[in-house]
Design a protein around this motif. Structure first.
Motif, PDB file in Angstrom:
ATOM      1  N   GLN A 280     -19.329  30.980  91.401  1.00  0.00           N
ATOM      2  CA  GLN A 280     -20.426  31.619  91.475  1.00  0.00           C
ATOM      3  C   GLN A 280     -20.910  33.003  91.983  1.00  0.00           C
ATOM      4  OE1 GLN A 280     -22.034  30.608  95.538  1.00  0.00           O
ATOM      5  NE2 GLN A 280     -23.262  28.877  94.550  1.00  0.00           N
ATOM      6  N   LEU A 281     -19.595  34.076  92.470  1.00  0.00           N
ATOM      7  CA  LEU A 281     -19.078  35.255  91.602  1.00  0.00           C
ATOM      8  C   LEU A 281     -18.619  35.293  90.742  1.00  0.00           C
ATOM      9  CD1 LEU A 281     -17.046  36.106  95.368  1.00  0.00           C
ATOM     10  CD2 LEU A 281     -19.890  36.600  94.710  1.00  0.00           C
ATOM     11  N   VAL A 282     -18.403  34.380  90.044  1.00  0.00           N
ATOM     12  CA  VAL A 282     -16.990  34.453  88.381  1.00  0.00           C
ATOM     13  C   VAL A 282     -18.549  34.691  87.491  1.00  0.00           C
ATOM     14  CG1 VAL A 282     -14.989  35.504  88.995  1.00  0.00           C
ATOM     15  CG2 VAL A 282     -16.019  32.885  88.139  1.00  0.00           C
ATOM     16  N   ASP A 283     -19.975  33.860  88.409  1.00  0.00           N
ATOM     17  CA  ASP A 283     -20.910  33.341  86.883  1.00  0.00           C
ATOM     18  C   ASP A 283     -20.248  32.364  86.390  1.00  0.00           C
ATOM     19  OD1 ASP A 283     -23.192  33.114  86.273  1.00  0.00           O
ATOM     20  OD2 ASP A 283     -23.228  34.390  84.938  1.00  0.00           O
ATOM     21  N   SER A 284     -19.424  31.046  87.096  1.00  0.00           N
ATOM     22  CA  SER A 284     -18.493  30.669  85.836  1.00  0.00           C
ATOM     23  C   SER A 284     -19.893  28.895  86.106  1.00  0.00           C
ATOM     24  CB  SER A 284     -17.457  30.105  85.630  1.00  0.00           C
ATOM     25  OG  SER A 284     -17.366  29.188  85.030  1.00  0.00           O
ATOM     26  N   PRO A 285     -20.822  28.333  85.194  1.00  0.00           N
ATOM     27  CA  PRO A 285     -21.219  26.751  86.263  1.00  0.00           C
ATOM     28  C   PRO A 285     -19.755  25.407  86.137  1.00  0.00           C
ATOM     29  CG  PRO A 285     -22.574  28.342  84.370  1.00  0.00           C
ATOM     30  CD  PRO A 285     -21.076  29.262  84.600  1.00  0.00           C
ATOM     31  N   LEU A 286     -19.122  25.957  84.854  1.00  0.00           N
ATOM     32  CA  LEU A 286     -18.439  25.042  85.005  1.00  0.00           C
ATOM     33  C   LEU A 286     -17.172  25.058  85.603  1.00  0.00           C
ATOM     34  CD1 LEU A 286     -17.918  24.458  80.340  1.00  0.00           C
ATOM     35  CD2 LEU A 286     -19.403  23.201  82.261  1.00  0.00           C
ATOM     36  N   LEU A 287     -16.390  25.672  86.027  1.00  0.00           N
ATOM     37  CA  LEU A 287     -16.138  25.943  86.952  1.00  0.00           C
ATOM     38  C   LEU A 287     -16.673  25.852  88.298  1.00  0.00           C
ATOM     39  CD1 LEU A 287     -13.064  26.719  88.160  1.00  0.00           C
ATOM     40  CD2 LEU A 287     -13.958  29.130  88.457  1.00  0.00           C
ATOM     41  N   GLN A 288     -18.079  25.502  88.928  1.00  0.00           N
ATOM     42  CA  GLN A 288     -18.610  24.989  89.451  1.00  0.00           C
ATOM     43  C   GLN A 288     -18.499  22.944  89.435  1.00  0.00           C
ATOM     44  OE1 GLN A 288     -22.252  27.435  91.276  1.00  0.00           O
ATOM     45  NE2 GLN A 288     -21.257  28.768  89.091  1.00  0.00           N
ATOM     46  N   VAL A 289     -18.951  23.018  88.880  1.00  0.00           N
ATOM     47  CA  VAL A 289     -18.709  21.725  88.589  1.00  0.00           C
ATOM     48  C   VAL A 289     -17.668  20.977  88.788  1.00  0.00           C
ATOM     49  CG1 VAL A 289     -18.902  20.315  86.093  1.00  0.00           C
ATOM     50  CG2 VAL A 289     -20.685  21.774  86.274  1.00  0.00           C
ATOM     51  N   SER A 290     -16.563  21.741  87.922  1.00  0.00           N
ATOM     52  CA  SER A 290     -15.002  21.172  88.491  1.00  0.00           C
ATOM     53  C   SER A 290     -14.887  20.982  89.934  1.00  0.00           C
ATOM     54  CB  SER A 290     -14.238  21.852  87.977  1.00  0.00           C
ATOM     55  OG  SER A 290     -13.864  23.267  88.674  1.00  0.00           O
TER      56      SER A 290
END
Length: 420
Positions: A214-224
């Motif tokens: 969330q801090l780097v604002d990466s939605p796909l990383l959150q999905v993983s």
């Protein structure tokens, strides 16, 4: 009029690690944060950096530029009229309440706002490339050797990254990439917790990974991370948490414009949840979505590393799992055979796990000889794989076959003991 020289703005931009295109994009984001109606094009930025003197920015552009660099406009190389000068003054200074203020000396800000001034080694793009190569290599280690050796490598990489973030010098762009890698490493640790049966540790790593992503604002990383959290939540008997993780994964994937491969992974996790709670209708719906996405994955132009393991074999495996949950093991066998046949040779751990599952299903159906023959094949591919979850599956089969009083069953039990 005050001026400082022609290419100062270009120097500041380059020191911050921006290309001209990236700077224009960052300018837009900063304007949105400030609530300022300011825009900038690459063409205009080039004029600022090439012409002498550069054209004076509009007041709204000045606001954004000074916020981005932390220095007054005149220190960026512009000729600034007196009424547009920004000065450094305490915010509480009654003489300066109508002037733009800076919290520190402008010259110091120019050096420290863009590049870390820590005394440690400098981390550049080349170093990032080496770290990225090692980080991506964790997938191959996990798939071919198991989570235990992968965890050892992950700890070394994590120590290097946290050490760099704490003590090294780097640009803001490099720092963001280091934080992204750290988020990915937390995600790896979450998976290793699942594979190792350390569910509490895995869930804690998921929380760290989600926060970092969330801090780097990466939605796909959150999905993983969420797709791993689904598996951990199921093992922890927290079906509501698993279902919530699936819904959030769908939302984030849509926000990121994810392709069919990512949606295939999420559909499979939805099937996992439905199968676990006995919602077989929900499992069939999720598997239908998975089949639909699987048929269109060739349209994906880019697939994240964490989603590249998925394929038709995962759909077949999940379908077999649904039939086992429905107490129809004989209907599960063809799907398990298809999964074992189709899985890629580089996914050794999953291949071994599928074969052990294939051995266990006929055992549940009372077909001991067939089950033992399948287990013999599975044991041949288990050598050199260090995976606690795989070992648990083999031992579960071992306990089940130990109560069968036949020569074939006894021989199978002896072979498992020798192999393990």
């Amino acid at each position: 009029m005050v001026g400082i020289g022609g290419n100062r703005l270009a120097q500041l931009r380059q020191s911050a690690g921006y290309t001209q295109q990236a700077f224009v994009k960052a300018f837009r984001h900063e304007a949105l944060r400030l609530g300022t109606d300011a825009s900038l094009s690459v063409r205009q930025l080039r004029r600022w950096e090439c012409e002498t003197p550069p054209p004076l920015p509009h007041p709204s552009q000045q606001t954004v530029l000074e916020a981005m660099f932390g220095v007054p406009l005149y220190e960026m190389g512009f000729d600034v009229p007196d009424h547009r000068l920004s000065v450094s003054a305490p915010i509480g200074d009654p003489e300066g309440v109508n002037r733009r203020t800076f919290v520190a000396d402008a010259g110091v800000l120019a050096a420290t706002a863009l590049v870390s001034s820590r005394p440690g080694p400098r981390i550049g793009v080349g170093d990032l490339g080496l770290l990225r190569e090692r980080l991506d290599g964790l997938y191959q280690t996990d798939h071919s050797e198991g989570s235990v050796p992968a965890m050892t490598k992950a700890r070394r990489i994590e120590n290097e990254i946290t050490g760099a973030l704490s003590a090294a010098s780097y640009t803001s762009r490099v720092g963001r990439e280091l934080q992204t890698m750290l988020a990915e490493l937390h995600g790896h640790r979450a998976w290793y917790g699942y594979d190792g049966g350390r569910i509490a540790e895995g869930r804690a790593a998921c929380m760290e990974a989600l926060a970092a992503a969330q801090l780097v604002d990466s939605p796909l990383l959150q999905v993983s991370v969420l797709e791993t959290l689904v598996l951990l939540a199921i093992r922890a008997e927290r079906a509501w948490e698993a279902a919530s993780a699936v819904e959030n994964a769908y939302r984030l994937a849509q926000r990121a414009g994810a392709g069919h491969t990512v949606h295939l992974v999420i559909a499979l996790r939805a099937a996992n949840v439905a199968t676990h709670v006995g919602d077989l209708s929900g499992a069939r719906r999720a598997l239908s979505r998975a089949v639909s996405h699987q048929g269109r994955v060739d349209a994906d132009t880019k697939v994240p590393n964490w989603a590249q393991f998925v394929g038709p074999f995962e759909v077949d495996y999940a379908t077999a799992d649904m039939y086992v949950r429905a107490e129809q093991p004989k209907r599960a066998v063809p799907f398990l055979r298809a999964a074992v046949t189709c899985i890629g040779g580089d996914l050794l751990r999953n291949s071994a796990s599928y074969r052990v599952k294939l051995a266990g299903v006929p055992l549940e159906a009372g077909e001991a000889e067939e089950a033992c023959a399948e287990m013999a094949t599975a044991l041949q591919v288990c050598g050199g794989i260090s995976s606690p979850r795989l070992l648990d599956k083999i031992r579960k089969f071992q306990r089940a076959v130990a109560v069968i009083d036949t020569a074939v069953a006894r021989e199978c039990g002896d072979r498992i003991r020798e192999t393990v």
